[in-house]
Design a protein around this motif. Structure first.
Motif, PDB file in Angstrom:
ATOM      1  N   LEU A  28       6.786  13.011 -10.304  1.00 50.54           N
ATOM      2  CA  LEU A  28       7.752  11.973 -10.643  1.00 50.54           C
ATOM      3  C   LEU A  28       7.096  10.607 -10.803  1.00 50.54           C
ATOM      4  O   LEU A  28       7.640   9.722 -11.481  1.00 50.54           O
ATOM      5  N   GLY A  29       5.933  10.405 -10.147  1.00 54.65           N
ATOM      6  CA  GLY A  29       5.261   9.098 -10.234  1.00 54.65           C
ATOM      7  C   GLY A  29       6.112   7.972  -9.653  1.00 54.65           C
ATOM      8  O   GLY A  29       6.316   6.929 -10.303  1.00 54.65           O
ATOM      9  N   VAL A  30       6.669   8.152  -8.464  1.00 52.05           N
ATOM     10  CA  VAL A  30       7.587   7.187  -7.854  1.00 52.05           C
ATOM     11  C   VAL A  30       6.834   5.879  -7.524  1.00 52.05           C
ATOM     12  O   VAL A  30       5.814   5.900  -6.817  1.00 52.05           O
ATOM     13  N   ALA A  31       7.366   4.767  -8.036  1.00 49.97           N
ATOM     14  CA  ALA A  31       6.770   3.441  -7.799  1.00 49.97           C
ATOM     15  C   ALA A  31       7.531   2.721  -6.682  1.00 49.97           C
ATOM     16  O   ALA A  31       8.755   2.832  -6.578  1.00 49.97           O
ATOM     17  N   ALA A  32       6.825   1.984  -5.834  1.00 54.55           N
ATOM     18  CA  ALA A  32       7.433   1.212  -4.742  1.00 54.55           C
ATOM     19  C   ALA A  32       7.167  -0.281  -4.969  1.00 54.55           C
ATOM     20  O   ALA A  32       6.017  -0.685  -5.205  1.00 54.55           O
ATOM     21  N   VAL A  33       8.264  -1.085  -4.881  1.00 58.68           N
ATOM     22  CA  VAL A  33       8.170  -2.537  -5.062  1.00 58.68           C
ATOM     23  C   VAL A  33       8.942  -3.199  -3.915  1.00 58.68           C
ATOM     24  O   VAL A  33      10.102  -2.840  -3.652  1.00 58.68           O
ATOM     25  N   LEU A  34       8.329  -4.148  -3.233  1.00 59.25           N
ATOM     26  CA  LEU A  34       8.979  -4.864  -2.132  1.00 59.25           C
ATOM     27  C   LEU A  34       9.244  -6.307  -2.579  1.00 59.25           C
ATOM     28  O   LEU A  34       8.331  -7.016  -3.020  1.00 59.25           O
ATOM     29  N   LEU A  35      10.547  -6.716  -2.469  1.00 57.43           N
ATOM     30  CA  LEU A  35      10.965  -8.054  -2.882  1.00 57.43           C
ATOM     31  C   LEU A  35      11.359  -8.873  -1.661  1.00 57.43           C
ATOM     32  O   LEU A  35      11.975  -8.350  -0.717  1.00 57.43           O
ATOM     33  N   GLU A  36      11.011 -10.131  -1.717  1.00 59.45           N
ATOM     34  CA  GLU A  36      11.480 -11.039  -0.680  1.00 59.45           C
ATOM     35  C   GLU A  36      12.948 -11.364  -0.926  1.00 59.45           C
ATOM     36  O   GLU A  36      13.517 -11.014  -1.958  1.00 59.45           O
ATOM     37  N   ALA A  37      13.563 -12.095   0.017  1.00 62.26           N
ATOM     38  CA  ALA A  37      15.000 -12.362  -0.075  1.00 62.26           C
ATOM     39  C   ALA A  37      15.366 -13.176  -1.306  1.00 62.26           C
ATOM     40  O   ALA A  37      16.499 -13.092  -1.809  1.00 62.26           O
ATOM     41  N   ASP A  38      14.440 -13.953  -1.829  1.00 64.18           N
ATOM     42  CA  ASP A  38      14.755 -14.756  -3.012  1.00 64.18           C
ATOM     43  C   ASP A  38      14.431 -14.033  -4.310  1.00 64.18           C
ATOM     44  O   ASP A  38      14.533 -14.596  -5.393  1.00 64.18           O
ATOM     45  N   THR A 104      10.837  -1.003 -24.305  1.00 63.34           N
ATOM     46  CA  THR A 104      11.927  -0.883 -23.340  1.00 63.34           C
ATOM     47  C   THR A 104      11.978   0.541 -22.827  1.00 63.34           C
ATOM     48  O   THR A 104      11.940   1.494 -23.620  1.00 63.34           O
ATOM     49  N   ARG A 105      12.104   0.699 -21.534  1.00 65.60           N
ATOM     50  CA  ARG A 105      12.173   2.037 -20.937  1.00 65.60           C
ATOM     51  C   ARG A 105      13.313   2.075 -19.931  1.00 65.60           C
ATOM     52  O   ARG A 105      13.543   1.094 -19.211  1.00 65.60           O
ATOM     53  N   MET A 106      13.979   3.239 -19.877  1.00 63.03           N
ATOM     54  CA  MET A 106      15.012   3.430 -18.870  1.00 63.03           C
ATOM     55  C   MET A 106      14.327   3.888 -17.583  1.00 63.03           C
ATOM     56  O   MET A 106      13.552   4.849 -17.579  1.00 63.03           O
ATOM     57  N   VAL A 107      14.643   3.175 -16.488  1.00 63.63           N
ATOM     58  CA  VAL A 107      14.027   3.475 -15.196  1.00 63.63           C
ATOM     59  C   VAL A 107      15.130   3.723 -14.178  1.00 63.63           C
ATOM     60  O   VAL A 107      16.110   2.959 -14.121  1.00 63.63           O
ATOM     61  N   GLU A 108      14.965   4.771 -13.425  1.00 67.32           N
ATOM     62  CA  GLU A 108      15.895   5.122 -12.355  1.00 67.32           C
ATOM     63  C   GLU A 108      15.450   4.381 -11.090  1.00 67.32           C
ATOM     64  O   GLU A 108      14.282   4.451 -10.682  1.00 67.32           O
ATOM     65  N   PHE A 109      16.426   3.662 -10.448  1.00 68.20           N
ATOM     66  CA  PHE A 109      16.120   2.854  -9.264  1.00 68.20           C
ATOM     67  C   PHE A 109      16.864   3.381  -8.039  1.00 68.20           C
ATOM     68  O   PHE A 109      17.980   3.910  -8.145  1.00 68.20           O
ATOM     69  N   ARG A 130      13.024   7.428 -16.079  1.00 63.45           N
ATOM     70  CA  ARG A 130      14.235   8.258 -16.123  1.00 63.45           C
ATOM     71  C   ARG A 130      14.032   9.516 -16.965  1.00 63.45           C
ATOM     72  O   ARG A 130      14.558  10.576 -16.634  1.00 63.45           O
ATOM     73  N   SER A 131      13.296   9.466 -18.042  1.00 62.60           N
ATOM     74  CA  SER A 131      13.084  10.660 -18.879  1.00 62.60           C
ATOM     75  C   SER A 131      12.328  11.739 -18.106  1.00 62.60           C
ATOM     76  O   SER A 131      12.632  12.932 -18.210  1.00 62.60           O
ATOM     77  N   THR A 132      11.339  11.281 -17.284  1.00 61.60           N
ATOM     78  CA  THR A 132      10.619  12.259 -16.455  1.00 61.60           C
ATOM     79  C   THR A 132      11.551  12.875 -15.423  1.00 61.60           C
ATOM     80  O   THR A 132      11.537  14.092 -15.187  1.00 61.60           O
ATOM     81  N   LEU A 133      12.388  12.015 -14.813  1.00 58.76           N
ATOM     82  CA  LEU A 133      13.337  12.512 -13.819  1.00 58.76           C
ATOM     83  C   LEU A 133      14.321  13.495 -14.432  1.00 58.76           C
ATOM     84  O   LEU A 133      14.618  14.545 -13.844  1.00 58.76           O
ATOM     85  N   ARG A 134      14.848  13.140 -15.601  1.00 58.87           N
ATOM     86  CA  ARG A 134      15.800  14.047 -16.254  1.00 58.87           C
ATOM     87  C   ARG A 134      15.141  15.389 -16.596  1.00 58.87           C
ATOM     88  O   ARG A 134      15.754  16.446 -16.496  1.00 58.87           O
ATOM     89  N   GLN A 135      13.887  15.338 -17.021  1.00 56.17           N
ATOM     90  CA  GLN A 135      13.181  16.589 -17.332  1.00 56.17           C
ATOM     91  C   GLN A 135      13.053  17.465 -16.092  1.00 56.17           C
ATOM     92  O   GLN A 135      13.266  18.679 -16.139  1.00 56.17           O
ATOM     93  N   VAL A 136      12.699  16.835 -14.962  1.00 52.77           N
ATOM     94  CA  VAL A 136      12.597  17.594 -13.719  1.00 52.77           C
ATOM     95  C   VAL A 136      13.957  18.138 -13.317  1.00 52.77           C
ATOM     96  O   VAL A 136      14.095  19.289 -12.882  1.00 52.77           O
TER      97      VAL A 136
END
Length: 688
Positions: A28-38, A104-109, A130-136
């Motif tokens: 799936l190649g799951v990406a992790a991103v951490l955002l601060e409160a702002d 532009t790419r559709m990404v599942e969050f 999202r296309s990879t996820l849908r395929q799986v």
């Protein structure tokens, strides 16, 4: 200290260890991103760099919305982010993101709020293409649908061959619920010798990685031990992306219907071959016993383990199926078993007469003219198929479990019965076996009936033949005489061979041997007429040539037969012999001090040709000289030239015998072949 105490955190299964990761997260190649409160990016995983195109240096410290989203989607994303941060409830969905390359790419969050140790809030975003996820998802849905609804049996077993998962189709094939499979071994679900080889092949596939494809397995299902099933089985070793062996996949297709159809087709072919073999091998002779034995040899062992062929004795005696008032009287013609067994002693031996009780299959068949099938002979019921209690005991001990009796029908009459039984063959007789047995019995019945008819006709002809031949006196003036007549063997008809010794005036003796061409009662009748005519003409004091001329004229007025004949007159007072031949083999002359020789006679033509002149010769006979008259049945065979056989005759006559009777016996013993197809008439006259 126990092993558990030494290693308290040791997992129960190898797949639970950190060294055995699943490959799904990598797929799936799951990406992790951490955002601060702002909304600024605080952490950026390598997968995020692959998914969005920005390096960590480019992304860290940037506001996520302007960096990743198109302007028209930024307000909606900021509002969703604020809700997550305020409420602590996660959010899941898809957004079109702007890749660094401008696409532009559709990404599942999957977004969730995190709180650190001092109470500050952060937002963690997990994202995947999202296309990879849908395929799986589609692959999983398809796999799930195939596994649960496909008619093909599917099972996963671990390296100990314990079931980890089975689909409903496999559970139905095994007649064991899905839940009862899990955790149990293959041997527990599929016990029995039929599947030991399958278990060995599973272990071989685990060891080698070489799959087994579409191998047929036949055996009973776990909950259905009464009948066999057939499966086409394939085995594949399962490995993870690191090459670790996980277990084995078992793919099974139930092919029982195809297997049964193939078995039925094979049995049909076997039956056709058996009928063809029976047609070729049954009835090769006109001998009753031999034909019955041929039937038995065709039937055993392909159709039955033991067989007996019985013929109504009235058929043999009179040619009619007259069973009288009491039980039918049978004569046993043939018995055969597929292997040595005490059950053979329960069957009446060939050649014996037998009667059976009213409930016996043979008696039942004679009454009803129909086959009698006992598919399963239960314990204690062997008396139904046995002639007496001792025979019943022997059949029971031999394991006879199925019995079949079929009629021998010829000219719309039941002439006998063929009885069959199975002991070593575990299958009971069925309707197909009945049809096959009746077909073979029909072939044999026709041949047996023909043989019986031939036997009666031949007996009548032989009786007539012998009644027409004279009783020869061994002593005549100046001669010692001996004669023999042997009919053709059982598979051939009696012919028209004859001999005669006639006392004439002046102490003379007429000696004659002849052979009417043909066989049967007609030939024997013609022979009797010729012999009577010869005896009448002999009293007219005519020479041999004149006698043959008159016989030639007589036979022309009879049925269209030809006959060969040699006629001689011996005068003891002058020690002379006059002899003439009508197409007959030459007599042999032998005596003291001389080698045996064939008389050089004018052969003439056979009687019945008409208009032929016959000639006589005269020769002297000394005391001890011997004349041997014979018909062609003594010297002719189907495999040897006639010259060779005549030389054999001359060779045998080089050794003198004490009497003419002894010479007759020796010649017949050494020249007459077993199964001779022609009559033999032999006449020997020795001068004294």
């Amino acid at each position: 200290m126990t092993s558990a105490e030494q290693h308290p955190n040791e997992p129960d299964h190898p797949e639970d260890t950190a060294s055995s990761p699943s490959g799904l997260m990598d797929l799936l190649g799951v990406a992790a991103v951490l955002l601060e409160a702002d909304g600024r990016i605080d952490m950026w995983s390598p997968q995020a760099e692959q998914l969005f195109g920005y390096t960590g240096t480019e992304a860290l410290g940037q506001y996520a919305a302007p960096l990743l989203l198109h302007p028209e989607h930024q307000d909606a994303a900021i509002m969703l982010f604020a809700q997550v941060m305020e409420t602590g409830r996660g959010w899941a969905g898809a957004f079109p993101i702007r890749h660094k390359d401008g696409s532009t790419r559709m990404v599942e969050f999957r977004n969730m709020r995190l709180t650190d140790s001092v109470g500050d809030h952060y937002a963690l975003g997990l994202a995947t293409d999202r296309s990879t996820l849908r395929q799986v998802e589609r692959s999983v849905a398809l796999s799930t649908r195939l596994v649960t609804q496909a008619p093909i049996g599917l099972a996963i077993l671990d390296t100990d061959l314990r079931y980890l998962a089975v689909n409903p189709a496999m559970a139905a094939m095994h007649s064991v619920p899905v839940a009862d499979h899990v955790g149990r071994t293959f041997a527990e679900i599929m016990p029995g010798a039929s599947f030991r080889a399958v278990e060995a092949e599973m272990r071989q596939v685990l060891a080698s990685g070489i799959p087994v494809v579409d191998q047929q397995v036949v055996g009973p299902a776990a909950a259905d031990q009464g009948s066999d099933h057939a499966w086409a089985m394939s085995l594949y070793r399962l490995e993870d992306q690191h090459g670790t062996v996980l277990g084995i996949a078992n793919v099974v297709v139930d092919v029982t219907d195809r297997y049964e159809a193939a078995r039925r087709a094979d049995r049909a072919q076997q039956r056709l071959r058996l009928v063809a073999r029976g047609s070729a091998r049954i009835g090769t002779t006109l001998e009753v016993e031999r034909t019955a034995q041929e039937l038995a040899e065709v039937v055993v062992p392909d159709l039955a383990d033991m067989v007996a062929v019985d013929l109504l004795d009235s058929i043999l005696q009179t040619g009619r199926t007259d069973t009288g008032e009491g039980p039918a009287l049978f004569r046993v013609l043939a018995v055969k078993t597929a292997y040595p067994t005490d059950a053979a002693r329960a069957i009446v031996p060939p050649g014996r007469l037998a009667t059976y009780h009213a409930d016996h299959p043979a008696a039942h068949v004679v009454r009803t003219r129909e086959p009698h099938l006992i598919s399963h002979v239960a314990s204690g019921e062997h008396g139904r198929i046995a002639a007496d209690p001792e025979a019943a005991r022997l059949l029971a001990e031999a394991g006879v479990h199925s019995d079949l009796a079929v009629p021998l029908i010829a000219r719309e009459q039941v002439i006998g019965v063929m009885g069959l039984a199975r002991a070593g063959n575990p299958l009971p007789f069925d309707d197909d076996d009945v049809a096959l047995a009746c077909e073979l019995a029909s072939i044999a019945a026709l041949s047996i009936d023909n043989a019986v008819l031939h036997h009666h006709i031949r007996s009548a002809a032989e009786t007539l033949q012998r009644s027409l031949l004279p009783q020869v006196s061994p002593r005549h003036p100046g001669l010692e005489v001996a004669a023999r007549y042997l009919p053709a063997q059982a598979f051939s008809e009696v012919g028209g061979d004859w001999y005669d010794v006639i006392t004439l005036r002046d102490d003379r003796t007429a000696l004659t041997v002849g052979d009417v061409m043909g066989s049967g009662i007609e030939a024997a009748t013609t022979m009797g007429r010729l012999r009577t005519a010869t005896a009448t003409l002999a009293n007219l004091n005519l020479g041999p040539a004149r006698i043959l001329k008159h016989l030639d004229e007589i036979i022309l007025g009879l049925d269209p037969y030809l006959a060969t004949c040699v006629y001689a007159i011996y005068d003891p007072h002058h020690a002379r012999l006059q002899v003439a031949s009508a197409g007959h083999l030459p007599p042999v002359l032998t005596g003291p001090g001389r080698s045996p020789e064939l008389l050089d006679l004018p052969t003439g033509a056979p009687l019945g040709v008409g208009g032929v002149l016959f000639e006589s010769i005269t020769l002297d006979l000394k005391p001890g000289d011997q004349l041997v008259f014979y018909t062609d049945g003594l010297v002719e065979t189907r495999n040897n030239p006639i010259d060779e056989r005549l030389n054999d005759l001359l060779s045998l006559l080089t050794r003198p015998d004490p009497s003419a009777e002894d010479t007759c016996d020796r010649l017949l013993q050494q020249l007459r072949q077993p199964g001779g197809h022609d009559d033999v008439a032999l006449l020997i006259a020795r001068a004294e």
